[in-house]
Every structure is written in structure tokens, then in C-alpha cells.
Design an enzyme around this catalytic site. Structure first.
Site, PDB file in Angstrom:
ATOM      1  N   GLU A 178       0.828  -1.207   0.000  1.00  0.00           N
ATOM      2  CA  GLU A 178       0.000   0.000   0.000  1.00  0.00           C
ATOM      3  C   GLU A 178       0.865   1.262   0.000  1.00  0.00           C
ATOM      4  O   GLU A 178       0.545   2.250  -0.672  1.00  0.00           O
ATOM      5  CB  GLU A 178      -0.939   0.004   1.204  1.00  0.00           C
ATOM      6  CG  GLU A 178      -1.978  -1.104   1.217  1.00  0.00           C
ATOM      7  CD  GLU A 178      -3.094  -0.893   0.198  1.00  0.00           C
ATOM      8  OE1 GLU A 178      -3.070   0.126  -0.521  1.00  0.00           O
ATOM      9  OE2 GLU A 178      -3.985  -1.757   0.121  1.00  0.00           O
ATOM     10  N   ARG A 182       0.661   3.790  -3.267  1.00  0.00           N
ATOM     11  CA  ARG A 182       0.028   5.081  -2.969  1.00  0.00           C
ATOM     12  C   ARG A 182       1.062   6.191  -2.780  1.00  0.00           C
ATOM     13  O   ARG A 182       0.937   7.253  -3.383  1.00  0.00           O
ATOM     14  CB  ARG A 182      -0.835   4.965  -1.702  1.00  0.00           C
ATOM     15  CG  ARG A 182      -1.957   3.951  -1.800  1.00  0.00           C
ATOM     16  CD  ARG A 182      -2.943   4.111  -0.665  1.00  0.00           C
ATOM     17  NE  ARG A 182      -3.774   2.920  -0.485  1.00  0.00           N
ATOM     18  CZ  ARG A 182      -4.994   2.932   0.035  1.00  0.00           C
ATOM     19  NH1 ARG A 182      -5.538   4.059   0.438  1.00  0.00           N
ATOM     20  NH2 ARG A 182      -5.670   1.808   0.178  1.00  0.00           N
ATOM     21  N   ASP A 310      -5.236 -10.468  -7.422  1.00  0.00           N
ATOM     22  CA  ASP A 310      -5.637  -9.687  -8.581  1.00  0.00           C
ATOM     23  C   ASP A 310      -4.516  -9.030  -9.368  1.00  0.00           C
ATOM     24  O   ASP A 310      -4.283  -9.313 -10.541  1.00  0.00           O
ATOM     25  CB  ASP A 310      -6.631  -8.619  -8.137  1.00  0.00           C
ATOM     26  CG  ASP A 310      -6.103  -7.777  -6.970  1.00  0.00           C
ATOM     27  OD1 ASP A 310      -5.238  -8.251  -6.227  1.00  0.00           O
ATOM     28  OD2 ASP A 310      -6.574  -6.644  -6.802  1.00  0.00           O
ATOM     29  N   GLU A 448     -12.467   0.693  -9.765  1.00  0.00           N
ATOM     30  CA  GLU A 448     -12.015  -0.291 -10.748  1.00  0.00           C
ATOM     31  C   GLU A 448     -12.846  -0.321 -12.028  1.00  0.00           C
ATOM     32  O   GLU A 448     -12.307  -0.407 -13.140  1.00  0.00           O
ATOM     33  CB  GLU A 448     -11.974  -1.688 -10.108  1.00  0.00           C
ATOM     34  CG  GLU A 448     -10.829  -1.893  -9.149  1.00  0.00           C
ATOM     35  CD  GLU A 448     -11.037  -1.213  -7.807  1.00  0.00           C
ATOM     36  OE1 GLU A 448     -10.040  -0.953  -7.092  1.00  0.00           O
ATOM     37  OE2 GLU A 448     -12.203  -0.925  -7.465  1.00  0.00           O
ATOM     38  N   SER A 536      -1.131   0.603 -10.074  1.00  0.00           N
ATOM     39  CA  SER A 536      -2.387   0.073  -9.552  1.00  0.00           C
ATOM     40  C   SER A 536      -3.183   1.109  -8.773  1.00  0.00           C
ATOM     41  O   SER A 536      -4.341   0.874  -8.445  1.00  0.00           O
ATOM     42  CB  SER A 536      -2.105  -1.142  -8.651  1.00  0.00           C
ATOM     43  OG  SER A 536      -3.286  -1.843  -8.363  1.00  0.00           O
TER      44      SER A 536
END
Length: 546
Positions: A178, A182, A310, A448, A536
Site C-alpha cells: 500500500e 500510494r 488480482d 475499478e 495500480s
């Protein structure tokens, strides 16, 4: 220069005629070069569409075009330098729909600035904040969105906070994945867009701390890192790392190496990619847990395109693109995984024959559920792959899955998607293709589906995808917008009892609103997927030649 008559021309000495002729040729060549260098890239061809119908599958790149592009890249590599594109300039005139999204961004930012400045998340209903990493996640996630939307005042105040308040030297455990997508990704993207050294310096600071996560027995990183001590550990909930987390950090660390000239970051993530490539798989599909010390899969793990599995598939393709399509095992593993998805996970609903991808629990028991969180990123990834020469039938999968994901939004009275949807593969008395359980009916401002809509529009020009996105945006405006920002809701199945959850996720500003803005952009050339690869968390990074 005045034109010379034919009579005077014949009277000139031979040497003068040769000189004049050469000057004329040089002027003509210069004129052609100027015209070519100022020509704008052609926009995606418009594809005819009708209401609620997906356009025909666009053709993949012609093989000769791909070959020519590779030859250009080979020449660039011979010259010994990556060709990094300059950042796009300010946006041109916005469309009305873009203006609406900018209004939403300003509203969200105002609430964050007023009640949660410097904190990770805004709680708009209680007018307070929430902290996860204590690193201003919302602010950093929003940096490149503010820049792309040309919100100069908001961007400058955010930059001031980064310059004076952002401090990574704190005794805080953070999730490696994360923090990478980010924070590291957000800082690197903003650096590439602005050429502002501040953001690169901050990226190096956190990168040097996060790289400690790779100090394991196998080189596969641990899940968590302490920013102060630079010690890594397993997550508190178990002994293993998530597969998606250890394989969805490569774009960012590779980019950090390329812009600093320090190879250590890229070496660490390349080792992980090489290691995962060699592990056994189920028709290209991977379990969702891996042990950092042994580097081996957890036995009997679930296989899913959902959480913890994913983005492994997404980053196979995007790493290959980022590295100039030179690391071909990434492309091969990606194509094998899509074939495995088709064979093992794809199913059709009753009665409407909608495509969805389920899960394999214990590596063999099929479960007919699909998460918005991740499965609905897949249409965009598949379309991107076809653009880069993957099998053409992948676009048909992308279109069919895009339609299913869209329906999970637009068949709800709020026009918002639930977190998880279950699909009927046998006829039922309700004659419904899918249903939502009460515990899964929440919407967390996720991006998404909107992300995939942008890729589909960007690559086909079919405005139906824009129209679907506009309906979703109206759902957000009608049921998530509150006085001091936007909130997640607990129930998408009711327009009266939405059960607001009092949290505005950082990715709402970093991803959802950014992709909506890009979706409604008339000129799609500025953030062309031929120039940028989006991580992502929707942070654009440049494509390199190798």
C-alpha cells in the site's frame, strides 16, 4: 526569395544553377520536417454505438506496426538512453462532464483540508480524520490528480505540506504494498509530471526505508516495514505475504531506479518477478499467499482474480510494457494466465448469459462470486493487452466482462456497485442473473469499473463507455456526496437507507475522480497508453525502452 524566370535561369553559369537547386531542395526538406514535427497525434477513431450496446471488437495493432515500433526501440537502446517523454502541459478546454468531476474534486478537497489536513483519511460526517499510516495518504494520492486537473491553488498548498510536514522518520509499521502504490507511486508520478525535485527526494526517502522489506530468506518481501527501524515483518494476521502485494510493487521500484541511477531498487523487484516466474502455477494462475522466508506458495491456497491475487496479473502486462516489451517472460506468463482464467474461472449466467470470473477455493472448488475491487479492473487490462498485440479475442472477453461489471452498478437503484456480487449459473425463480448479500452491499468509493471504462473508451473511441461512466458518477453524486466531502455507503440496494459509513478513502481522489476526469476528456493524447503506464493506484509513470 523571388522566383527566377526560365530565361534568366538558362543564362546563369552552371555552378550557380547547381547552388540554387541545392538551396531549394534544402528548403523543401526543412518545410516537410517542420510540418511533420508539429502534427498532432491522431485521436482514437470513433466507433459507432447504440444505447446499451457495446461496439464491435477493435482490431489489435497490425503486426507490421508492432515490428516497426520494436525496431525503433532497438535503435534507441543502441543510442544508450531511455526516451522519457516530457510532462503534458495544462489541460485544454474541459468538457461539461469534466467540469462536473473537477467540481467533485474541489468539494472533496475542501472537506479534507478543513477537517483532516495531513491525516490519511477524511471522516466527512463526523468532521474528523482517520489515520492508518500517519502519512497523509489522501494528500499524496491526490497530488497528480490535482496537477492533471490544473487545480494550481490546491496543488501548491499540498506541495507546501509535503515540503514542510511530510516526515517518514517515524516509528510506524506500514504495509509495503500500500505504501508503494500510494506514496512512492504518487510521489514519482508527481515528479514526472512537474519535474519538481522535491517529490523525487521524498520518493528516495521512503524508497530507502521500504526496500528493507526485501530482507527475507527468499528475497520475496515481507508484508510490513517499520519506517524508523527499517525492519520488516509478517502481517499481524498470518505467516505469509499476499501474492498480489509482493508482485505489485515492481513498476514503482523500477522507476525509482531509473530516475535515480541507483540499481538496488530494480534489482530487488526483478528478483521477485524472476522467482515467481519459476514457481509452479495452475494454468498460469497463482495461489493468493506466499511465504517470504521460503519463497513457496501456501498449500491449498485460494485461486482468485479477487483480493490478494488480482494485481499480479495486471503487473505482468504492465511491467512488460514499462520495460519496452523486452522482458518477454512477463508477456508469456500474462498470456498463459488469461488462458487459465478462460478455462478455469470463466462462467456464464442464467438467464442473460453474462460473463463473470469466479474463484477456486482449495485450488479446486468453484465459487460463483466476483469482487468489484479487482475483477472489474480486468476489462481495462485485457484491452490494454490487445492494444499491445495480445490475442484479439481478449477484447471480446474485455467487452463482455465490462458489460457485466457495468450492470452490477446500473441494476442497483443507486447506480453504485456492491463490493461483492454472486452469480446464478442455473435458472432461478427470480429470473435474475446475480444477487447481493447484505454483508456485501457496501460501496467504498471504488474506482475499478471506472478505470476499465477509461481504457475501453481510450482504446476504442466508443462513447457508450463515457455514458456508462456518467451514470455511475451521478450515483456517486446522489448518494455519496455529503456536506463535507464524500462518504462510503453500506447499502447500494436502497436509495432511502444507504447507511453512510463516514469515510472518504484516499483512492477516491487518487483513482476514482482521476479516471472519471480522463474518461470524459475529449483529447485522449495527453495520457496515451503508448507513453504512460498507470500503476495500480492510477499514478502514471513513463514507459522506458528496456
Amino acid at each position: 526569395m523571388a522566383l527566377i524566370s526560365s530565361q534568366r535561369w538558362n543564362q546563369l553559369p552552371r555552378l550557380q544553377r547547381v547552388v540554387f537547386f541545392m538551396l531549394g531542395v534544402a528548403a523543401l526538406v526543412a518545410l516537410i520536417y517542420v510540418i511533420a514535427s508539429h502534427a498532432e497525434p491522431s485521436a482514437p477513431s470513433a466507433v459507432s454505438h447504440e444505447n446499451n450496446l457495446i461496439a464491435p471488437t477493435p482490431a489489435a495493432l497490425h503486426p507490421e506496426v508492432i515490428e516497426n515500433e520494436v525496431n525503433v526501440e532497438e535503435e534507441a537502446k543502441k543510442e544508450g538512453a531511455d526516451q522519457i517523454i516530457p510532462p503534458p502541459g495544462p489541460p485544454r478546454k474541459r468538457s461539461e462532464r469534466q467540469e462536473a468531476v473537477v467540481g467533485a474534486m474541489k468539494h472533496a478537497w475542501k472537506g479534507y483540508k478543513t477537517y483532516a489536513w495531513g491525516h490519511d483519511h477524511l471522516k466527512p460526517l463526523s468532521r474528523s480524520s482517520n489515520d492508518w499510516f500517519r502519512l497523509g495518504l489522501t494528500l499524496i494520492d491526490a497530488l497528480d490528480t490535482l496537477w492533471i486537473m490544473d487545480l494550481k491553488d490546491e496543488f501548491n498548498e499540498a506541495r507546501e505540506w509535503v515540503a514542510t510536514q511530510l516526515n517518514f522518520n517515524i516509528n510506524q509499521d506500514v504495509n509495503l504494498f500500500e505504501s508503494t502504490i500510494r506514496i512512492l507511486g504518487g510521489l514519482l508520478s508527481t515528479y514526472h509530471l512537474t519535474n519538481d525535485q522535491l517529490f523525487l527526494d521524498k520518493a528516495v526517502d521512503i524508497g530507502d526505508r521500504l526496500v528493507a522489506g526485501f530482507n527475507s530468506g527468499s528475497g520475496v518481501p515481507f508484508a510490513d516495514v517499520n519506517l524508523y527501524s527499517r525492519k520488516a515483518s509478517n502481517p499481524k494476521w498470518g505467516p505469509d505475504s499476499s501474492t498480489s502485494e509482493v508482485t505489485t510493487i515492481q513498476l514503482e521500484f523500477r522507476d525509482l531506479s531509473r530516475v535515480t541511477g541507483n540499481p538496488i531498487y530494480e534489482e530487488k523487484v526483478n528478483l521477485v518477478s524472476d522467482h515467481i516466474h519459476k514457481l509452479p502455477k495452475t494454468e498460469g494462475l497463482v495461489p493468493i499467499f506466499i511465504n517470504a522466508q521460503t519463497g513457496q506458495w501456501r498449500a491449498h491456497s485460494t485461486i482468485t482474480l479477487g483480493a490478494r491475487g488480482d494485481t499480479y496479473y495486471e503487473y505482468l502486462l504492465k511491467q512488460w510494457i514499462q520495460t519496452g516489451r523486452t522482458r518477454d517472460f512477463l508477456r508469456d506468463d500474462y498470456n498463459e494466465s488469461v488462458a487459465g482464467m478462460e478455462h478455469l474461472l470463466a462462467r456464464r449466467t442464467e438467464p442473460s448469459n453474462l460473463l463473470f470470473f469466479g474463484e477456486l477455493h482449495g485450488s479446486k472448488n468453484f465459487v460463483n462470486k466476483m469482487d468489484e475491487l479487482v475483477d472489474c479492473y480486468l476489462p481495462g487490462t485485457l484491452a490494454l493487452g490487445v492494444h499491445y498485440g495480445m490475442p484479439k479475442h481478449h477484447m471480446k472477453i474485455a467487452e463482455d466482462l465490462m458489460y457485466t461489471c457495468t450492470l452490477t452498478w446500473l441494476r442497483q437503484p443507486t447506480n453504485l456497485a456492491p463490493e461483492i456480487t454472486y452469480y446464478n449459473t442455473q435458472p432461478t425463480s427470480t429470473n435474475e442473473d446475480f444477487f447481493v448479500k447484505s454483508n456485501d452491499a457496501h460501496y467504498l468509493l471504488r474506482p475499478e469499473t471506472v478505470e476499465s471504462l477509461w481504457y475501453m473508451y481510450h482504446l476504442t473511441g466508443n462513447k457508450t463507455f463515457q455514458d456508462w461512466g456518467w451514470q455511475m458518477f451521478q450515483g456517486i453524486e446522489n448518494y455519496c456526496k455529503v456536506e463535507n466531502g464524500y462518504t462510503s455507503i453500506g447499502n447500494v440496494r436502497s436509495t432511502i437507507d444507504t447507511k453512510p459509513k463516514d469515510k472518504m478513502e484516499s483512492f477516491f481522489l487518487g483513482e476514482t475522480l482521476k479516471y472519471l476526469y480522463l474518461l470524459f476528456m475529449e483529447d485522449q493524447s495527453a495520457f496515451s497508453v503508448d507513453k504512460w503506464v498507470f500503476n495500480s493506484e492510477a499514478h502514471p509513470l513513463p514507459i522506458y525502452t528496456h
